[in-house]
Design an enzyme around this catalytic site. Structure first.
Site, short mmCIF file in Angstrom:
data_model
loop_
_atom_site.label_atom_id
_atom_site.label_comp_id
_atom_site.label_asym_id
_atom_site.label_seq_id
_atom_site.Cartn_x
_atom_site.Cartn_y
_atom_site.Cartn_z
N GLU A 111 -18.70 -30.05 -29.95
CA GLU A 111 -18.78 -31.17 -29.01
C GLU A 111 -19.16 -32.37 -29.85
O GLU A 111 -20.31 -32.56 -30.21
CB GLU A 111 -19.83 -30.84 -27.95
CG GLU A 111 -19.71 -31.65 -26.69
CD GLU A 111 -20.92 -32.52 -26.50
OE1 GLU A 111 -20.92 -33.65 -27.02
OE2 GLU A 111 -21.86 -32.06 -25.83
N GLY A 152 -18.77 -32.05 -37.47
CA GLY A 152 -17.85 -31.02 -36.98
C GLY A 152 -16.77 -30.66 -37.99
O GLY A 152 -16.35 -29.51 -38.10
N CYS A 171 -22.64 -39.39 -26.06
CA CYS A 171 -21.29 -39.14 -26.58
C CYS A 171 -20.26 -39.53 -25.53
O CYS A 171 -19.09 -39.70 -25.85
CB CYS A 171 -21.14 -37.70 -27.03
SG CYS A 171 -21.65 -36.56 -25.77
N GLY A 177 -22.62 -33.12 -32.19
CA GLY A 177 -22.97 -34.17 -33.14
C GLY A 177 -21.74 -34.99 -33.49
O GLY A 177 -20.79 -35.07 -32.71
N SER A 178 -21.75 -35.55 -34.70
CA SER A 178 -20.66 -36.44 -35.09
C SER A 178 -19.41 -35.66 -35.47
O SER A 178 -19.47 -34.47 -35.79
CB SER A 178 -21.10 -37.28 -36.29
OG SER A 178 -21.30 -36.42 -37.40
#
Ligand code: UN1
Length: 508
Positions: free
Chosen positions: A262, A245, A296, A240-241
């Site tokens: 990730e 994270g 991403c 995710g963003s």
């Protein structure tokens, strides 16, 4: 390509048919709304997992781990092989659901399912290759070795843009490694999650594996937090963003859990003076405008040698002008909708900031279908030429905006590539071998993925996938990423009849 959009009813019927073929009835309950970004309309209401049910799911997966960890790894592989078979069989169904809920064009949705099939094949092979090392011992009559053991429950948190493949990279590998999985998908794609999860449940019952090797949690952040904070969850693999994270990483670390992150990317391609523009052009367009800029690994920055910039930009803007935008189910469409209207608003704000910073929009930036589908968000992918790498260029905007910078000297190109907080994917288009090698060298691109004459997106599953810096440092998928899902034990075995201490220590 049709220049109209399908009705929400048609999309709903298509999604329910796909669910039915997979073996699921129409969900009953509420709390979560499955919607389609194609029209912005509601598909169906879906029940959420309560926090108590989430705790129970973790407990069940934790119990199943005790059985699963002693099941021989090649037998565990049989479960993943069966999952791969079912994914092949239901390729179209799952792709329909991905297009309906994530708005991805159909060929990319099929590609996503192909990634799932590929990782299953890979994981089945891996189930016979969980190798440890034998190490030369300094002591006579001793053997030094390492063994890889199952880790525990793996919590998978995934995003809307690869609603099924990211789960499969984690789950296929975790399962052959002897772990069990609890999955918290994006609340934007509940039907895809129900479908993927059901296929795994079918696979488990077909091969006689405990069905609690996998549990699905549907809900918002509160449910995800259960996974993050539960000490029974040994590894949290979160996609995710960077903002997400930044919260998840320290929380998992505070309880000494492991995390695999990730996160965002602000990926660049350098186009050298010698580049084959014929080859670079489709590579750039796919990476920048494909998936409507919502990978991403999407290409967000183009760093072009000054001598080829005008020609390349001419050709790029021409290609962008004719990009078919619209119904992602329709053959020929290349750019579907953004996931929400607010994603399109974020894109507008980024474009305005780029303009304020002296940028020139060369193409795109407008909206389509606003009259017929006011709740959907179809944007024209945009290219903006920038005088320098300003703040807005250094940030990740999850939409199809390609910022273009020019350079004179290759060192400057590498410096620009690296001068962002993220370190996910990167590439160089060049026919100059020195440039290619310099880009890949220790002082070249600082990203987890560095390519030559290929765009930044569309990685194969065989490599380790992930990135550095604010991308989070995790690696999933192929190569030796499986090690992140296991614990390593170092074993010293003395088969001598004397006790010898290491480092020549004498004692007693
Ligand atoms: C993602 O956007 O989260 O390399 C994953 C790629 C795909 C996966 C993207 N294989 O673009």
């Amino acid at each position: 390509m049709a220049d109209t959009l399908p009705g929400t009813d048609d999309i709903q019927a298509r999604a329910l048919r796909a669910l039915g073929r997979i073996g699921l009835d129409r969900p009953v309950g509420d709390g979560l709304r499955a919607r389609t970004p194609i029209t912005g309309g509601k598909l169906v209401d879906v029940p959420v997992t309560t926090p108590d049910a989430a705790d129970r799911a973790v407990a069940e997966a934790h119990d199943a781990f005790r059985i699963w960890r002693t099941t021989p790894a090649p037998r565990r592989g049989e479960l993943v092989r069966r999952l791969g078979d079912l994914l092949r069989e239901h390729r179209e169904d799952l792709a329909d659901l991905i297009t309906a809920e994530a708005g991805k064009i159909h060929s990319e949705s099929l590609g996503e399912v192909q990634e799932m099939v590929d990782i299953c094949d890979f994981a089945v092979g891996q189930s016979r290759q969980l190798y440890g090392r034998t190490i030369a011992s300094e002591r006579p009559g001793h053997r030094l070795a390492e063994t890889w053991h199952p880790l525990g429950v793996v919590g998978v948190i995934s995003a809307f843009n690869f609603p099924a493949a990211v789960w499969s990279w984690n789950t296929a590998i975790a399962l052959v490694c002897g772990d069990t999985v609890v999955w918290k998908p994006s609340e934007l794609t509940p039907l895809v999650s129900l479908a993927a999860s059901h296929l795994l449940e079918r696979a488990a019952s077909d091969v006689g594996a405990p069905t609690a090797v996998h549990r699905l949690l549907l809900g918002d952040r509160e449910v995800g937090e259960r996974l993050v904070d539960d000490p029974r969850v040994a590894l949290v693999s979160a996609t995710g963003s960077t903002r997400m994270g930044r919260e998840v990483g320290p929380r998992v670390a505070a309880r000494f859990g492991r995390s695999l992150l990730e996160l965002g990317g602000n990926n660049a391609s350098v186009v050298g003076r010698s580049a084959d523009l014929e080859l670079a052009l489709p590579g750039i367009v796919f990476a920048a405008a494909g998936t409507a800029g919502q990978r991403c690994t999407t290409l967000r920055r183009l760093i072009v040698h000054r001598d080829v910039a005008d020609e390349l930009l001419d050709r790029l803007t021409t290609a962008y002008r004719t990009l078919p935008i619209g119904d992602p189910f329709s053959d020929g469409t290349l750019v579907g909708p953004l996931i929400t209207r607010s994603a399109a608003d974020t894109m507008d704000r980024a474009l305005a900031r780029a303009r304020d910073d002296g940028g020139t929009a060369l193409v795109g930036g407008g909206r389509r279908f606003a009259d017929v589908a006011p709740d959907a968000a179809y944007v024209e992918p945009s290219i903006v030429r920038m005088p320098e790498q300003t703040d807005v260029v250094r940030e990740e905007t999850f939409a199809p905006v390609l910022h273009v910078l020019t350079y004179d000297d290759f060192d400057e190109a590498i410096a620009l590539n690296n001068a962002v907080p993220h370190g996910f994917s990167s590439s160089v288009f060049t026919r100059d071998q020195q440039e290619a090698e310099r880009f890949l060298a220790a002082d070249g691109s600082d990203c987890g993925i560095a390519n030559v004459n290929v765009g930044t997106s569309g990685a194969e599953i065989g490599g380790a996938f992930g990135g550095e810096k604010e991308t989070g440092g995790g690696r999933e998928s192929g190569s030796d990423a499986w090690r992140g899902y296991m614990r390593r034990a170092t074993n010293t075995v003395n088969y001598d009849d004397r006790l010898t201490l290491a480092q020549n220590v004498s004692f007693l």
